[in-house]
Write a protein that holds these residues in place. Structure first.
Motif, PDB file in Angstrom:
ATOM      1  N   LEU A  28      62.851 -15.274  45.976  1.00  0.00           N
ATOM      2  CA  LEU A  28      61.565 -15.645  46.260  1.00  0.00           C
ATOM      3  C   LEU A  28      60.868 -16.265  44.954  1.00  0.00           C
ATOM      4  N   VAL A  29      60.636 -15.765  44.031  1.00  0.00           N
ATOM      5  CA  VAL A  29      60.073 -16.096  42.766  1.00  0.00           C
ATOM      6  C   VAL A  29      60.915 -17.606  42.401  1.00  0.00           C
ATOM      7  N   HIS A  30      62.016 -17.621  42.516  1.00  0.00           N
ATOM      8  CA  HIS A  30      63.089 -18.796  42.023  1.00  0.00           C
ATOM      9  C   HIS A  30      62.431 -19.756  43.034  1.00  0.00           C
ATOM     10  N   GLN A  31      62.577 -19.546  44.419  1.00  0.00           N
ATOM     11  CA  GLN A  31      62.322 -20.801  45.278  1.00  0.00           C
ATOM     12  C   GLN A  31      60.667 -21.142  45.041  1.00  0.00           C
ATOM     13  N   MET A  32      59.838 -20.241  44.744  1.00  0.00           N
ATOM     14  CA  MET A  32      58.345 -20.443  44.619  1.00  0.00           C
ATOM     15  C   MET A  32      58.286 -21.632  43.492  1.00  0.00           C
ATOM     16  N   THR A  33      59.115 -20.928  42.246  1.00  0.00           N
ATOM     17  CA  THR A  33      58.867 -21.805  41.094  1.00  0.00           C
ATOM     18  C   THR A  33      59.432 -23.166  41.363  1.00  0.00           C
ATOM     19  N   GLU A  34      60.658 -23.390  42.036  1.00  0.00           N
ATOM     20  CA  GLU A  34      61.250 -24.776  42.333  1.00  0.00           C
ATOM     21  C   GLU A  34      60.184 -25.599  43.229  1.00  0.00           C
ATOM     22  N   VAL A  35      59.741 -24.998  44.273  1.00  0.00           N
ATOM     23  CA  VAL A  35      58.796 -25.714  45.262  1.00  0.00           C
ATOM     24  C   VAL A  35      57.509 -26.118  44.403  1.00  0.00           C
ATOM     25  N   CYS A  36      56.902 -25.026  43.829  1.00  0.00           N
ATOM     26  CA  CYS A  36      55.632 -25.422  42.746  1.00  0.00           C
ATOM     27  C   CYS A  36      55.896 -26.418  41.745  1.00  0.00           C
ATOM     28  N   TRP A  37      56.994 -26.301  41.044  1.00  0.00           N
ATOM     29  CA  TRP A  37      57.507 -27.448  39.848  1.00  0.00           C
ATOM     30  C   TRP A  37      57.358 -28.510  40.448  1.00  0.00           C
ATOM     31  N   GLU A  38      58.139 -28.821  41.639  1.00  0.00           N
ATOM     32  CA  GLU A  38      58.215 -30.101  42.145  1.00  0.00           C
ATOM     33  C   GLU A  38      57.109 -30.884  42.860  1.00  0.00           C
ATOM     34  N   LYS A  39      56.173 -29.866  43.280  1.00  0.00           N
ATOM     35  CA  LYS A  39      55.038 -30.605  43.847  1.00  0.00           C
ATOM     36  C   LYS A  39      53.884 -30.602  42.632  1.00  0.00           C
ATOM     37  N   CYS A  40      54.015 -30.297  41.708  1.00  0.00           N
ATOM     38  CA  CYS A  40      52.889 -30.131  40.714  1.00  0.00           C
ATOM     39  C   CYS A  40      53.064 -30.760  39.439  1.00  0.00           C
ATOM     40  N   MET A  41      54.264 -30.812  38.810  1.00  0.00           N
ATOM     41  CA  MET A  41      54.794 -31.217  37.767  1.00  0.00           C
ATOM     42  C   MET A  41      55.066 -32.765  37.591  1.00  0.00           C
ATOM     43  N   ASP A  42      54.175 -33.665  37.120  1.00  0.00           N
ATOM     44  CA  ASP A  42      54.699 -35.000  37.072  1.00  0.00           C
ATOM     45  C   ASP A  42      55.485 -35.264  35.935  1.00  0.00           C
ATOM     46  N   LYS A  43      55.028 -34.810  34.770  1.00  0.00           N
ATOM     47  CA  LYS A  43      55.667 -35.123  33.552  1.00  0.00           C
ATOM     48  C   LYS A  43      55.364 -33.999  32.547  1.00  0.00           C
ATOM     49  N   PRO A  44      56.668 -33.332  32.306  1.00  0.00           N
ATOM     50  CA  PRO A  44      56.520 -32.054  31.524  1.00  0.00           C
ATOM     51  C   PRO A  44      56.026 -32.585  29.998  1.00  0.00           C
ATOM     52  N   GLY A  45      55.011 -31.838  29.513  1.00  0.00           N
ATOM     53  CA  GLY A  45      54.664 -32.121  28.160  1.00  0.00           C
ATOM     54  C   GLY A  45      54.304 -30.834  27.326  1.00  0.00           C
ATOM     55  N   PRO A  46      53.657 -30.961  26.290  1.00  0.00           N
ATOM     56  CA  PRO A  46      53.623 -29.673  25.321  1.00  0.00           C
ATOM     57  C   PRO A  46      52.404 -28.616  26.016  1.00  0.00           C
ATOM     58  N   LYS A  47      51.642 -29.404  26.851  1.00  0.00           N
ATOM     59  CA  LYS A  47      50.412 -28.185  27.514  1.00  0.00           C
ATOM     60  C   LYS A  47      50.498 -28.855  28.903  1.00  0.00           C
ATOM     61  N   LEU A  48      49.868 -27.868  29.684  1.00  0.00           N
ATOM     62  CA  LEU A  48      49.404 -27.926  31.113  1.00  0.00           C
ATOM     63  C   LEU A  48      48.128 -28.841  30.746  1.00  0.00           C
ATOM     64  N   ASP A  49      47.971 -29.796  31.727  1.00  0.00           N
ATOM     65  CA  ASP A  49      46.584 -30.308  32.083  1.00  0.00           C
ATOM     66  C   ASP A  49      45.877 -29.515  33.050  1.00  0.00           C
ATOM     67  N   SER A  50      44.594 -29.508  33.244  1.00  0.00           N
ATOM     68  CA  SER A  50      43.755 -28.634  34.103  1.00  0.00           C
ATOM     69  C   SER A  50      44.117 -29.113  35.454  1.00  0.00           C
ATOM     70  N   ARG A  51      44.366 -30.449  35.826  1.00  0.00           N
ATOM     71  CA  ARG A  51      44.746 -30.637  37.256  1.00  0.00           C
ATOM     72  C   ARG A  51      46.272 -30.060  37.481  1.00  0.00           C
ATOM     73  N   THR A  52      47.219 -30.205  36.748  1.00  0.00           N
ATOM     74  CA  THR A  52      48.405 -29.377  36.870  1.00  0.00           C
ATOM     75  C   THR A  52      48.337 -28.042  36.981  1.00  0.00           C
ATOM     76  N   GLU A  53      47.516 -27.555  35.985  1.00  0.00           N
ATOM     77  CA  GLU A  53      47.435 -25.902  36.194  1.00  0.00           C
ATOM     78  C   GLU A  53      46.746 -25.345  37.485  1.00  0.00           C
ATOM     79  N   VAL A  54      45.621 -26.093  38.001  1.00  0.00           N
ATOM     80  CA  VAL A  54      45.211 -25.841  39.221  1.00  0.00           C
ATOM     81  C   VAL A  54      46.108 -26.196  40.577  1.00  0.00           C
ATOM     82  N   CYS A  55      46.941 -27.107  40.219  1.00  0.00           N
ATOM     83  CA  CYS A  55      47.829 -27.483  41.343  1.00  0.00           C
ATOM     84  C   CYS A  55      48.913 -26.033  41.260  1.00  0.00           C
ATOM     85  N   PHE A  56      49.531 -25.762  40.193  1.00  0.00           N
ATOM     86  CA  PHE A  56      50.463 -24.696  40.047  1.00  0.00           C
ATOM     87  C   PHE A  56      49.735 -23.311  40.726  1.00  0.00           C
ATOM     88  N   VAL A  57      48.477 -22.985  40.431  1.00  0.00           N
ATOM     89  CA  VAL A  57      47.669 -21.812  41.097  1.00  0.00           C
ATOM     90  C   VAL A  57      47.603 -21.908  42.684  1.00  0.00           C
TER      91      VAL A  57
END
Length: 92
Positions: A28-57
């Motif tokens: 379940l955690v793996h599936q959730m991580t995969e789904v949320c990563w695809e949905k929220c992560m545009d470009k991986p960087g050194p920090k999460l911006d606030s929009r990406t963080e809110v999206c993950f939450v």
């Protein structure tokens, strides 16, 4: 094992149930991580911006809500079937 749960050691059965629950949780955690990563992560960087963080939450919260809803619904369905076909269950 011969496939008959009644002949197995109760401690072993409990251990297998716990390990199965752990495996389901990890899936379940793996599936959730995969789904949320695809949905929220545009470009991986050194920090999460606030929009990406809110999206993950929000994604994680909705994933958990949806999973809980589905589990509750399946339990209700199983209970209602059990009350109608109690005599038709497999040999105990």
């Amino acid at each position: 094992m011969d496939g008959k749960g009644a002949t197995a050691d109760p401690q072993l059965q409990h251990f297998i149930e716990i390990e199965t629950q752990k495996q389901r949780f990890q899936q379940l955690v793996h599936q959730m991580t995969e789904v949320c990563w695809e949905k929220c992560m545009d470009k991986p960087g050194p920090k999460l911006d606030s929009r990406t963080e809110v999206c993950f939450v929000n994604c994680v919260e909705r994933f958990i809500d949806t999973s809980q809803f589905i589990l509750n619904r399946l339990e209700q369905t199983q209970r209602s079937r059990g009350s109608f076909s109690g005599s038709e269950t497999m040999a105990e």
